[in-house]
Design a protein around this motif. Structure first.
Motif, short mmCIF file in Angstrom:
data_model
loop_
_atom_site.label_atom_id
_atom_site.label_comp_id
_atom_site.label_asym_id
_atom_site.label_seq_id
_atom_site.Cartn_x
_atom_site.Cartn_y
_atom_site.Cartn_z
N LEU A 16 0.83 -1.20 0.00
CA LEU A 16 0.00 0.00 0.00
C LEU A 16 0.86 1.26 0.00
N ALA A 17 2.00 1.19 0.67
CA ALA A 17 2.88 2.37 0.76
C ALA A 17 3.40 2.81 -0.61
N LEU A 18 3.31 1.94 -1.61
CA LEU A 18 3.78 2.28 -2.96
C LEU A 18 2.72 3.01 -3.76
N ARG A 19 1.49 3.06 -3.25
CA ARG A 19 0.40 3.73 -3.95
C ARG A 19 0.41 5.23 -3.65
N THR A 20 -0.40 5.97 -4.40
CA THR A 20 -0.55 7.40 -4.11
C THR A 20 -1.27 7.60 -2.79
N ALA A 21 -1.16 8.80 -2.23
CA ALA A 21 -1.82 9.09 -0.96
C ALA A 21 -3.33 8.94 -1.08
N ASP A 22 -3.90 9.35 -2.21
CA ASP A 22 -5.34 9.20 -2.41
C ASP A 22 -5.75 7.74 -2.45
N GLU A 23 -4.98 6.92 -3.14
CA GLU A 23 -5.29 5.49 -3.20
C GLU A 23 -5.15 4.86 -1.82
N ALA A 44 -8.23 2.96 0.25
CA ALA A 44 -8.05 1.59 0.72
C ALA A 44 -8.19 1.51 2.24
N LEU A 45 -7.63 2.48 2.95
CA LEU A 45 -7.70 2.46 4.41
C LEU A 45 -9.11 2.72 4.90
N LEU A 46 -9.86 3.58 4.21
CA LEU A 46 -11.26 3.77 4.56
C LEU A 46 -12.03 2.47 4.44
N HIS A 47 -11.80 1.74 3.37
CA HIS A 47 -12.50 0.48 3.18
C HIS A 47 -11.99 -0.60 4.13
#
Length: 399
Positions: free
Chosen positions: A153-160, A164-167
């Motif tokens: 997950l750390a490789l994704r953009t902050a928005d992504e 993901a963390l919301l879900h």
């Protein structure tokens, strides 16, 4: 005496909307009282080497739930006057099944704590009867896999990451963080399970100020809640956060301060991105950017229309208050059988300030659905979509 900071239930509000009760045989509330509660008593009885006094008290509660009537707390109980004011004077002497479901269920957990001696001076005082179940969730291969997924997950953009963390926080211990990561955009593959989705509105409410999170369950659900808070603090989406937890054990798995510490220790002991998040959260608690709050209201059989004044002021001042889980949702709309198409903003009008709900559906109540969505769900699943935990919602409104 009754706690002066926690009001008696309000008589105002949606009085024309029926309250959920437990008296209908084979209904979801009836099943909770008739089947889940007796099973839980047996499970708690076997989880600790309680002495004869506690075992006899648990056996008596088991019989009382099945055959007896609601009885007051023992005379020395410090909160007896509170429960009297919250409805006890009206409900004592009546069957557990003849009362509002929220009241019966809440009082059952208070009686269970009484039976195991949680509040009484002695060796079992302060011992959480549900702690073995909570800790077991943190020490599983599934929990380890979820934490390891944070490295990707750390490789994704902050928005992504935020989506993901919301879900992940929404679905809690359903191990959906890894599932979300494999979905490309972070949540697209889970969208079909949402009966309402105000994700973009909710994200617009993260505006650099204060976030209040009213937690639900401990263990593998609390960890993604903490990870979401860490992300929002780290990226300046909120300036500070207050995590509201229960002041004592409640509803089997509801989070307490001790559970927050257990979750933090699990994170800080992990490697990679999970451990880094744990270290940041630990530091945020030390500096006050993240605070943990408890209040007696959290364990009362009350709706959020009955908020005490100090909580009302705190939630009103926050950029948004995020309510996690099914019980908080029930309290938010009064545990009443509103038509499912009732707008979320209407059903939550009594809550001060901006509010959002992240909830997996595990009880009968729901609002904010379109007529088409409700019809499709009813046709496909009957009433099961309301209680099976396979559907969820993200709902929000501005203050």
């Amino acid at each position: 005496m009754r706690d002066p900071d926690v009001p008696a239930p309000s008589a105002a509000g949606s009085d024309d909307v029926p309250v959920v009760v437990s008296s209908v045989p084979d209904s979801f509330p009836w099943t909770v009282l008739a089947e889940r509660h007796p099973a839980l008593i047996r499970k708690v009885r076997d989880a600790f080497p309680y002495g004869p006094e506690q075992r006899h008290a648990l056996d008596a509660l088991l019989r009382n739930c099945a055959e007896g009537v609601v009885e007051p707390l023992a005379e020395p109980a410090a909160d007896r006057d509170s429960w009297d004011a919250w409805g006890g004077r009206e409900y004592y002497g009546r069957s557990w099944f003849d009362l509002p479901f929220l009241w019966s269920e809440s009082y059952f957990y208070r009686k269970l704590l009484e039976a195991v001696g949680y509040f009484a001076p002695g060796p079992w005082q302060g011992i959480d009867p549900f702690r073995p179940f909570k800790l077991a969730e943190l020490d599983t291969p599934e929990a380890a896999a979820e934490l390891a997924a944070l490295d990707d997950l750390a490789l994704r953009t902050a928005d992504e990451q935020e989506t993901a963390l919301l879900h992940g926080s929404l679905w809690g211990n359903r191990a959906d963080l890894g599932f979300s990561l494999s979905a490309g955009s972070g949540a697209a593959a889970a969208d079909h399970r949402l009966v309402a989705d105000d994700t973009e509105l909710l994200r617009s409410l993260f505006s650099g100020g204060t976030l209040c999170v009213v937690a639900d369950n401990a263990g593998r659900e609390l960890v993604p809640d903490l990870l979401l808070v860490d992300h929002l603090l780290r990226h300046g989406r909120v300036g500070r956060a207050a995590l509201h937890v229960k002041p004592y054990p409640y509803y089997v798995s509801d989070a307490t301060t001790a559970d927050v510490l257990d979750a933090l220790r699990r994170l800080t002991a992990a490697k990679g991105a999970a451990g880094e998040a744990g270290d940041r959260l630990w530091a945020a608690l030390s500096t006050g950017r993240l605070t943990v709050r408890t209040h007696p209201f959290a364990c009362g059989p009350l709706s959020y229309d009955d908020l005490p004044e100090e909580l009302r002021r705190e939630f009103a001042a926050a950029d948004v208050t995020l309510l996690k889980g099914d019980l908080n949702y029930r309290r938010l709309i009064g545990d009443r059988l509103h038509p499912a198409t009732t707008p979320f903003a209407v059903a939550t009008a009594g809550f001060p300030g901006a509010v959002a709900a992240l909830r997996t559906l595990k009880s009968d109540v729901a609002v904010g659905l379109t007529a088409a969505v409700e019809a499709d769900l009813d046709a496909a699943e009957g009433d099961r979509w309301r209680t099976a935990g396979t559907r969820a919602l993200i709902q929000a409104r501005r203050g």
